[in-house]
Design an enzyme around this catalytic site. Sequence first.
Site, PDB file in Angstrom:
ATOM      1  N   ASN A  27      22.329 -33.901 -15.159  1.00  0.00           N
ATOM      2  CA  ASN A  27      21.520 -33.217 -16.373  1.00  0.00           C
ATOM      3  C   ASN A  27      20.331 -32.512 -15.873  1.00  0.00           C
ATOM      4  O   ASN A  27      19.770 -31.503 -16.237  1.00  0.00           O
ATOM      5  CB  ASN A  27      21.358 -34.018 -17.576  1.00  0.00           C
ATOM      6  CG  ASN A  27      22.560 -34.218 -18.257  1.00  0.00           C
ATOM      7  OD1 ASN A  27      23.357 -33.054 -18.486  1.00  0.00           O
ATOM      8  ND2 ASN A  27      22.663 -35.373 -19.075  1.00  0.00           N
ATOM      9  N   GLU A  47      27.431 -40.982 -21.618  1.00  0.00           N
ATOM     10  CA  GLU A  47      28.484 -40.713 -20.406  1.00  0.00           C
ATOM     11  C   GLU A  47      29.301 -41.936 -20.360  1.00  0.00           C
ATOM     12  O   GLU A  47      30.052 -41.890 -19.404  1.00  0.00           O
ATOM     13  CB  GLU A  47      27.639 -40.645 -19.193  1.00  0.00           C
ATOM     14  CG  GLU A  47      26.923 -41.692 -18.490  1.00  0.00           C
ATOM     15  CD  GLU A  47      25.581 -41.920 -19.271  1.00  0.00           C
ATOM     16  OE1 GLU A  47      24.708 -42.698 -18.457  1.00  0.00           O
ATOM     17  OE2 GLU A  47      25.023 -41.316 -20.248  1.00  0.00           O
ATOM     18  N   ASP A  86      27.498 -31.292 -20.121  1.00  0.00           N
ATOM     19  CA  ASP A  86      28.649 -31.474 -21.223  1.00  0.00           C
ATOM     20  C   ASP A  86      29.872 -30.960 -20.636  1.00  0.00           C
ATOM     21  O   ASP A  86      30.917 -31.543 -20.965  1.00  0.00           O
ATOM     22  CB  ASP A  86      28.347 -30.461 -22.247  1.00  0.00           C
ATOM     23  CG  ASP A  86      26.979 -30.784 -23.051  1.00  0.00           C
ATOM     24  OD1 ASP A  86      26.718 -31.800 -23.453  1.00  0.00           O
ATOM     25  OD2 ASP A  86      26.382 -29.990 -24.065  1.00  0.00           O
ATOM     26  N   ASP A 139      32.237 -45.254 -16.862  1.00  0.00           N
ATOM     27  CA  ASP A 139      30.735 -44.521 -16.916  1.00  0.00           C
ATOM     28  C   ASP A 139      30.947 -43.516 -15.700  1.00  0.00           C
ATOM     29  O   ASP A 139      31.283 -43.687 -14.636  1.00  0.00           O
ATOM     30  CB  ASP A 139      29.744 -45.665 -16.575  1.00  0.00           C
ATOM     31  CG  ASP A 139      28.358 -45.064 -16.992  1.00  0.00           C
ATOM     32  OD1 ASP A 139      27.926 -44.830 -17.999  1.00  0.00           O
ATOM     33  OD2 ASP A 139      27.635 -44.561 -16.097  1.00  0.00           O
TER      34      ASP A 139
END
Length: 409
Positions: free
Chosen positions: A276, A310, A285, A268
Amino acid sequence: MNSHFRTLASFAPVACILLAAYFLVPRIADLPASLAGLRVHGAYIMLALGMLVSLAFRRGRVLFALLTLALAYVSHRMFLQEGLNSFPARTVFAALCIFVPLNLGVLSLLRERGTFNWHGLRRFAMILAQILFTAWLLYRGDSAIVDPFYVPLIDTKLLARVPLPQAGLAVIGLGLVTALAAWFARRSSVNLGFAGAIAAFAIAAANAAAHDAFAVFTAAGALILTIAVLQDTFYMAFRDELTALPSRRAMNESLAGLGKHYTLAMVDVDHFKNINDVYGHDTGDQVLKMVATQLAQTGGGGSAYRYGGEEFALLFPGKSMGSALPYLEALRKNIASYEMAMRGGDRSVQAQSGKKPGGGRSAGKIVSVTISIGVAQRNERLLTPEDVIQAADKALYRAKRGGRNRISR
């Protein structure tokens, strides 16, 4: 080495179909009477099948490519059965040598937009305009327009042996290069299918006087495009579009086929929501792509998957947890030391390794991304893939609670 092998393997279906067509041509005349109709209608059947598959999977580009091949086959049946001695035959053959590879090459450059919409209407209008232009040439009966097409561009003995007009050969070559370039840029099976269909048409056109050869290679082109649609659909179902890693569905199928010895690691990205929020989803991304690239390069026989969001997974078939841990630790360190330079203004990211961002713009903040990893091994207590996944997930949460950027088992 693996990337070169995968590249060569991508061409295998196209090469096998063209090779099979080559060996089928001299044998198709020996079909029993009950199957003799396939000499004419086999190509129609393959073209129709390809169109149905394209419609079912909403692949408008392939549908129009198959329509182009179908029109070429119908034109061959109507005008080229007696050779190229007549003006109509020479005109139609010139049109086919230009428009078929041109259409396939152009379609390889376009994005998939479906069929029954404004984009599909424009593509159909392009094909209709070509039909009307060819019909106008036939109506005029002016050989002065058509004859220059058959004039050699280069006076060489080598090209003189090729049974195609040099102008047509040039357009075929351009279309083939265009489709291959589009495939290289996007790695889409459909674009490689366009290249294969152009190659099949080139062989068919070079054997225009041989009725069976034209039919067989037209059918081969249709089959190449049909298989390309199925490959592309499979890729979309089992591959993550953003990272190009196999998807969660692919991982579940791999787990179901493994034996009793394997290790699974759940990975993770730490503080991904904050990335973000601060830098934007485009940067997020790019972070996911970078992590996916590092995961795909993990040694020890580990296979990387995009699990969702993620979260990623690494599967080590036949390996114990102790054998997999050194590779996971190397992965964790590689990502933690990987510097990502955020450029100001457009909130975009460049993933560099100690290099300045290009474009002449000054570098912004340098961000290091870390990951947390949870590991579990299949054993007498964790018997099913679901048990192993849950155990790896729990270990991942322990790594998160323990401060992140660490491995927990």
